[in-house]
Design an enzyme around this catalytic site. Structure first.
Site, mmCIF file in Angstrom:
data_model
loop_
_atom_site.group_PDB
_atom_site.id
_atom_site.type_symbol
_atom_site.label_atom_id
_atom_site.label_comp_id
_atom_site.label_asym_id
_atom_site.label_seq_id
_atom_site.Cartn_x
_atom_site.Cartn_y
_atom_site.Cartn_z
ATOM 1 N N HIS A 1 3.960 2.127 2.251
ATOM 2 C CA HIS A 1 4.470 2.248 3.318
ATOM 3 C C HIS A 1 5.314 2.364 3.548
ATOM 4 O O HIS A 1 5.869 0.905 2.558
ATOM 5 C CB HIS A 1 3.408 1.435 4.036
ATOM 6 C CG HIS A 1 4.015 0.055 4.468
ATOM 7 N ND1 HIS A 1 2.472 -0.590 5.822
ATOM 8 C CD2 HIS A 1 4.777 -0.713 4.232
ATOM 9 C CE1 HIS A 1 3.182 -1.560 5.590
ATOM 10 N NE2 HIS A 1 4.743 -1.917 4.836
ATOM 11 N N ASN B 1 0.807 -0.683 0.225
ATOM 12 C CA ASN B 1 -0.122 0.286 -0.125
ATOM 13 C C ASN B 1 0.719 1.112 0.474
ATOM 14 O O ASN B 1 0.332 2.890 0.403
ATOM 15 C CB ASN B 1 -1.398 -0.122 1.392
ATOM 16 C CG ASN B 1 0.064 -0.105 2.599
ATOM 17 O OD1 ASN B 1 1.241 -0.176 2.876
ATOM 18 N ND2 ASN B 1 -1.185 0.079 3.723
HETATM 19 C C1 GLP Z 1 5.945 -4.531 6.717
HETATM 20 C C2 GLP Z 1 7.395 -3.986 7.264
HETATM 21 C C3 GLP Z 1 8.185 -2.802 6.521
HETATM 22 C C4 GLP Z 1 7.977 -4.013 4.708
HETATM 23 C C5 GLP Z 1 7.122 -4.188 4.178
HETATM 24 C C6 GLP Z 1 7.226 -4.927 2.692
HETATM 25 O O1 GLP Z 1 4.971 -4.488 6.675
HETATM 26 N N1 GLP Z 1 7.982 -3.341 8.214
HETATM 27 O O2 GLP Z 1 9.265 -2.688 6.394
HETATM 28 O O3 GLP Z 1 9.118 -2.636 4.039
HETATM 29 O O4 GLP Z 1 6.494 -4.843 4.945
HETATM 30 O O5 GLP Z 1 7.223 -5.820 3.219
HETATM 31 P P1 GLP Z 1 8.046 -7.361 2.223
HETATM 32 O O6 GLP Z 1 9.043 -7.029 1.517
HETATM 33 O O7 GLP Z 1 7.803 -9.171 2.804
HETATM 34 O O8 GLP Z 1 7.236 -7.166 1.123
#
Ligand code: GLP
Length: 241
Positions: A138, A136
């Site tokens: 973030h 999303n």
């Molecule tokens: C989590 C973490 C983030 C991370 C994101 C994406 O929620 N808090 O810091 O960047 O998810 O994760 P992924 O790399 O597993 O897609």
């Protein structure tokens, strides 16, 4: 913003790890801002490999992590402290006393957040901040909202984040509903930022982050304002460009 296009996840992991390696070689006592999630796992594997070959010394490095689930013990295998220990810190010669992750066990959010902001301040600035990207938009756990939060704060995780992260837990009900995260201002204060993005599932949001308006609805879009950002992304993640 520099976009480094890579063939696939392995290529991405090696290239991004090389940027971190250069940072550690050029400034052995640097402060690394570190991230969790699946995206950085390959980077950490490369760093461990190079350390074990004798090419990389972390003895003077300090680190500060972006976030932690509220309520999880550090030895809970889903906590971000546990993730960092098992994926990186246990396998390199970093001094663990110089590695920081928000205290998920601190029940008072105000205290947890102000303590962490003091730690960030006392470290004198992050040299290189590593980021992943949420589906999303973030970064850390700065979820889409109508403001860019400044310092460390306690967030209610978005339903889409709970959905995305449930794959790491036994069931969705086990995913904590809140987290402590570094704020956007603290992230932007890093001297250099590297964001890693992999897979087609992130293609749409990555296009918005780079080419869309700067808005707290897409928290990572704020990176457009930083003067030294490298996005290391594989072809699948860049497929909408
Ligand atoms: C989590 C973490 C983030 C991370 C994101 C994406 O929620 N808090 O810091 O960047 O998810 O994760 P992924 O790399 O597993 O897609």
């Amino acid at each position: 913003m520099v976009i480094c296009r890579t063939k696939d996840y392995n290529d991405l992991s090696r290239k991004a790890a090389n940027i971190i390696r250069a940072q550690v070689i050029l400034k052995p006592d640097c402060v690394l801002g570190l991230a969790t999630g699946s995206s950085p796992v390959g980077i950490y594997q490369n760093l461990v490999k190079w350390h074990q070959k004798g090419d990389l010394d972390f003895s003077k490095v300090s680190s500060i992590n972006l976030d932690e689930y509220r309520g999880l013990r550090p030895d809970n295998d889903q906590s971000y402290r546990y993730f960092m220990d098992t994926n990186l810190f246990n396998h390199i010669n970093i001094d663990k006393a110089h590695t920081f992750v928000p205290n998920g066990l601190e029940e008072d959010p105000k205290k947890a957040c102000s303590n962490y902001d003091q730690i960030i301040e006392s470290m004198g600035g992050v040299d290189l901040q590593l980021l992943g990207l949420g589906h999303n938009g973030h970064i850390g756990f700065n979820e889409p909202s109508n403001v860019f939060p400044s310092g460390t704060h306690c967030v209610d995780l978005a339903p889409s984040t709970i959905e995305a992260n449930k794959r790491f837990f036994a069931s969705e009900a086990d995913v904590p509903r809140q987290a402590y995260t570094m704020g956007i201002r603290s992230i932007l204060l890093a001297k250099k930022i590297i964001m890693v993005v992999s897979g087609e599932g992130k293609a749409e949001i990555l296009k918005k982050v780079v080419c869309g308006p700067i808005t707290p609805e897409v928290p990572a879009s704020v990176l457009q304002l930083h003067r030294d950002v490298v996005i290391v992304a594989d072809e699948a993640a860049l497929s909408k460009f």
